[in-house]
Design an enzyme around this catalytic site. Structure first.
Site, PDB file in Angstrom:
ATOM      1  CB  CYS A 139      41.001  37.107  28.551  1.00 34.16           C
ATOM      2  SG  CYS A 139      41.844  36.137  28.486  1.00 34.16           S
ATOM      3  CG  HIS A 192      39.864  34.921  23.823  1.00 38.74           C
ATOM      4  ND1 HIS A 192      41.024  34.961  22.937  1.00 38.74           N
ATOM      5  CD2 HIS A 192      40.438  34.967  25.149  1.00 38.74           C
ATOM      6  CE1 HIS A 192      41.956  35.649  23.935  1.00 38.74           C
ATOM      7  NE2 HIS A 192      41.626  34.703  25.400  1.00 38.74           N
TER       8      HIS A 192
HETATM    9  N1  LIG Z   1      47.450  39.065  26.466  1.00 39.08           N
HETATM   10  C1  LIG Z   1      46.025  39.066  26.932  1.00 39.08           C
HETATM   11  O1  LIG Z   1      44.779  38.806  26.405  1.00 39.08           O
HETATM   12  C2  LIG Z   1      45.682  38.796  28.383  1.00 39.08           C
HETATM   13  C3  LIG Z   1      44.120  38.933  28.895  1.00 39.08           C
HETATM   14  C4  LIG Z   1      44.006  38.649  30.099  1.00 39.08           C
HETATM   15  C5  LIG Z   1      45.478  38.350  31.120  1.00 39.08           C
HETATM   16  N2  LIG Z   1      46.295  38.470  30.761  1.00 39.08           N
HETATM   17  C6  LIG Z   1      47.237  38.451  32.001  1.00 39.08           C
HETATM   18  O2  LIG Z   1      47.657  39.293  32.187  1.00 39.08           O
HETATM   19  C7  LIG Z   1      49.467  39.316  31.930  1.00 39.08           C
HETATM   20  C8  LIG Z   1      50.129  40.120  30.961  1.00 39.08           C
HETATM   21  O3  LIG Z   1      49.818  39.692  30.124  1.00 39.08           O
HETATM   22  P1  LIG Z   1      51.052  39.755  28.421  1.00 39.08           P
HETATM   23  O4  LIG Z   1      49.422  39.304  27.588  1.00 39.08           O
HETATM   24  O5  LIG Z   1      50.500  41.637  28.419  1.00 39.08           O
HETATM   25  O6  LIG Z   1      51.911  39.899  29.192  1.00 39.08           O
HETATM   26  P2  LIG Z   1      53.275  39.945  27.600  1.00 39.08           P
HETATM   27  O7  LIG Z   1      53.068  41.171  26.959  1.00 39.08           O
HETATM   28  O8  LIG Z   1      54.235  39.003  28.537  1.00 39.08           O
HETATM   29  O9  LIG Z   1      54.284  41.253  29.324  1.00 39.08           O
HETATM   30  C9  LIG Z   1      54.891  41.123  30.454  1.00 39.08           C
HETATM   31  C10 LIG Z   1      54.988  42.570  31.133  1.00 39.08           C
HETATM   32  O10 LIG Z   1      55.747  42.007  32.409  1.00 39.08           O
HETATM   33  C11 LIG Z   1      56.827  43.170  32.165  1.00 39.08           C
HETATM   34  N3  LIG Z   1      58.070  42.049  32.739  1.00 39.08           N
HETATM   35  C12 LIG Z   1      58.630  40.761  32.754  1.00 39.08           C
HETATM   36  N4  LIG Z   1      59.319  40.145  33.022  1.00 39.08           N
HETATM   37  C13 LIG Z   1      59.581  40.999  34.040  1.00 39.08           C
HETATM   38  C14 LIG Z   1      60.389  41.333  35.551  1.00 39.08           C
HETATM   39  N5  LIG Z   1      61.424  39.901  35.866  1.00 39.08           N
HETATM   40  N6  LIG Z   1      59.828  42.100  36.425  1.00 39.08           N
HETATM   41  C15 LIG Z   1      58.994  43.157  36.138  1.00 39.08           C
HETATM   42  N7  LIG Z   1      58.504  43.446  35.256  1.00 39.08           N
HETATM   43  C16 LIG Z   1      59.088  42.246  34.556  1.00 39.08           C
HETATM   44  C17 LIG Z   1      57.451  42.596  31.089  1.00 39.08           C
HETATM   45  O11 LIG Z   1      58.578  44.095  30.831  1.00 39.08           O
HETATM   46  P3  LIG Z   1      59.786  43.985  29.615  1.00 39.08           P
HETATM   47  O12 LIG Z   1      59.106  43.988  28.186  1.00 39.08           O
HETATM   48  O13 LIG Z   1      60.525  44.742  29.976  1.00 39.08           O
HETATM   49  O14 LIG Z   1      59.614  42.533  29.277  1.00 39.08           O
HETATM   50  C18 LIG Z   1      56.165  43.072  30.782  1.00 39.08           C
HETATM   51  O15 LIG Z   1      55.818  45.037  30.301  1.00 39.08           O
HETATM   52  C19 LIG Z   1      49.617  37.662  32.432  1.00 39.08           C
HETATM   53  O16 LIG Z   1      49.697  37.159  33.559  1.00 39.08           O
HETATM   54  C20 LIG Z   1      47.899  36.900  31.768  1.00 39.08           C
HETATM   55  O17 LIG Z   1      48.195  35.996  32.023  1.00 39.08           O
HETATM   56  C21 LIG Z   1      46.885  38.733  29.702  1.00 39.08           C
END
Ligand SMILES: NC(=O)c1ccc[n+]([C@@H]2O[C@H](COP(=O)([O-])OP(=O)(O)OC[C@H]3O[C@@H](n4cnc5c(N)ncnc54)[C@H](OP(=O)(O)O)[C@@H]3O)[C@@H](O)[C@H]2O)c1
Length: 347
Positions: A144, A241
């Site tokens: 990002c 950011h």
């Molecule tokens: N946040 C940002 O600004 C941002 C920006 C760009 C890219 N990213 C990338 O996008 C991705 C997601 O980030 P996030 O910030 O949205 O993370 P997050 O809030 O921690 O959400 C993670 C998701 O993955 C699911 N999950 C976890 N373990 C799992 C499993 N074993 N099987 C299936 N689903 C599972 C969770 O489900 P439950 O709720 O059921 O646990 C939740 O829906 C990451 O790779 C991150 O690096 C994030």
């Protein structure tokens, strides 16, 4: 190719997470994509979405999702979907996204897992399908912070030729770490001057995105001659950011401020040209005020799809342009939509 029927069913993996929630908000008003199935971890499977999610958006859960149950992240549970948007944790994204690709889905990923594989410049989608002899493919969003950085860099290179040095210091929002993210005792009243793996991602991905495809379309020609130095910090801001950037052009003398402002304002990105519903009307907003951009004032500008620049301090909305908005930026024109669908194995 057979006629496409709109709206088109899509699935969202990681639908309960920070990026997944943003996907659902954006897709609720999408003109021709409709969420048909959602997936998350075993903890959430079988629950109605409102029960499974800790909803953190400023608007209520859209009606369409209130009766939708969370499925396991398995291809069989997403039958009827053509496209899969993934907001899965990098820890689990690798195997799950591969299983969906191998089952013939077009997968749009936000995780870091496949960014180094020659998958995500669109021209290699067909090459990927031919090599694997399967209709499925994976397209990955960039990191990002890198996404915010490369937009103005691309605008400057278009106007003034190659940049040979980039120095960037980021002030990254806590939502970038997902939920629950950084403990409050670490981030309140504080700045954390390190984000694991982030500086390496910014250096490599900047050289990749501003580079090109190798002649064979099987790999990247990185901009190895460009020196990129990144310092990444976490600050107590929820979304957005901020990045302080210095660049040096290969060609001397450097352009003056007025020319730089004009080049940034005039820049048009591909999503605008293609007519994507979530494209910004102005890709880069150049601020006159000396104290802008600021995360609280500028992150929602153009629904988070633009980059704001002033004094070459830039602001990118990490969950919108940095993740969900970019991945769901499918083209508006029927011709472009259909070519995307035929690449995704659509009938
Ligand atoms: N946040 C940002 O600004 C941002 C920006 C760009 C890219 N990213 C990338 O996008 C991705 C997601 O980030 P996030 O910030 O949205 O993370 P997050 O809030 O921690 O959400 C993670 C998701 O993955 C699911 N999950 C976890 N373990 C799992 C499993 N074993 N099987 C299936 N689903 C599972 C969770 O489900 P439950 O709720 O059921 O646990 C939740 O829906 C990451 O790779 C991150 O690096 C994030």
């Amino acid at each position: 190719m057979a006629q496409q029927i709109y709206p088109l069913n899509v699935g969202v993996l990681g639908a309960t997470g920070t990026v997944g929630q943003r996907f659902l908000v954006l897709l609720a008003s999408h003109p021709y994509l409709r969420v048909h199935a959602i997936g998350a971890s075993p903890r959430s499977v079988g629950l109605a979405y409102p029960k499974a999610v800790k909803w953190k958006q400023t608007t209520p859960i859209p009606k369409a999702y209130r009766d939708l149950n969370v499925s396991a992240c398995e291809p069989g549970a997403f039958a009827g979907c053509k496209i899969i948007f993934s907001g899965l944790d990098a820890d689990v994204a690798g195997d799950i996204e591969l299983a969906f690709r191998d089952a013939g889905f077009a997968v749009f990923s936000n995780a870091k897992n496949y960014r180094r594989a020659p998958l995500d410049h669109l021209a290699v989608v067909r090459q990927q399908q031919q090599e694997l002899k399967k209709p499925g493919f994976i397209v990955t969003n960039a990191n990002c912070s890198t996404t915010g950085l490369v937009v103005p860099l691309a605008a400057l290179e278009r106007a003034f030729g190659p940049i040979d040095t980039v120095l960037v210091t980021t002030l990254q929002a806590i939502s970038g770490a997902g939920y629950p993210g950084v403990p409050s005792l670490d981030i309140m009243d504080n700045v954390v001057p390190f984000i694991g793996g982030e500086e390496e991602k910014m250096v490599w991905e900047t050289k990749k995105i501003l580079g090109s495809l190798a002649d064979t379309s099987t790999g990247f020609a990185l901009r190895d001659e460009m020196r990129v130095s990144a310092t990444c910090t976490r600050v107590p801001v929820i979304d957005g950011h901020t990045e302080c950037v210095s660049v040096r052009f290969a060609r001397r003398r450097a352009p003056d401020i007025a020319a730089v402002r004009a080049a940034l304002s005039a820049y048009t990105c591909d999503t605008q040209t293609l007519g994507c519903p979530s494209a910004p009307t102005q890709a880069i907003e150049v601020h006159d005020a000396e104290d802008r951009p600021q995360p609280r004032l500028d992150r929602e500008s153009q629904a988070g799809a633009a980059v704001s620049v002033g004094h070459f301090v830039l602001l990118v909305n990490n969950v919108c342009l940095g993740a969900a908005t970019r991945a769901s930026s499918t083209p508006r024109s029927p011709a472009h939509r259909d070519s995307l669908l035929s690449a995704s194995g659509g009938e």
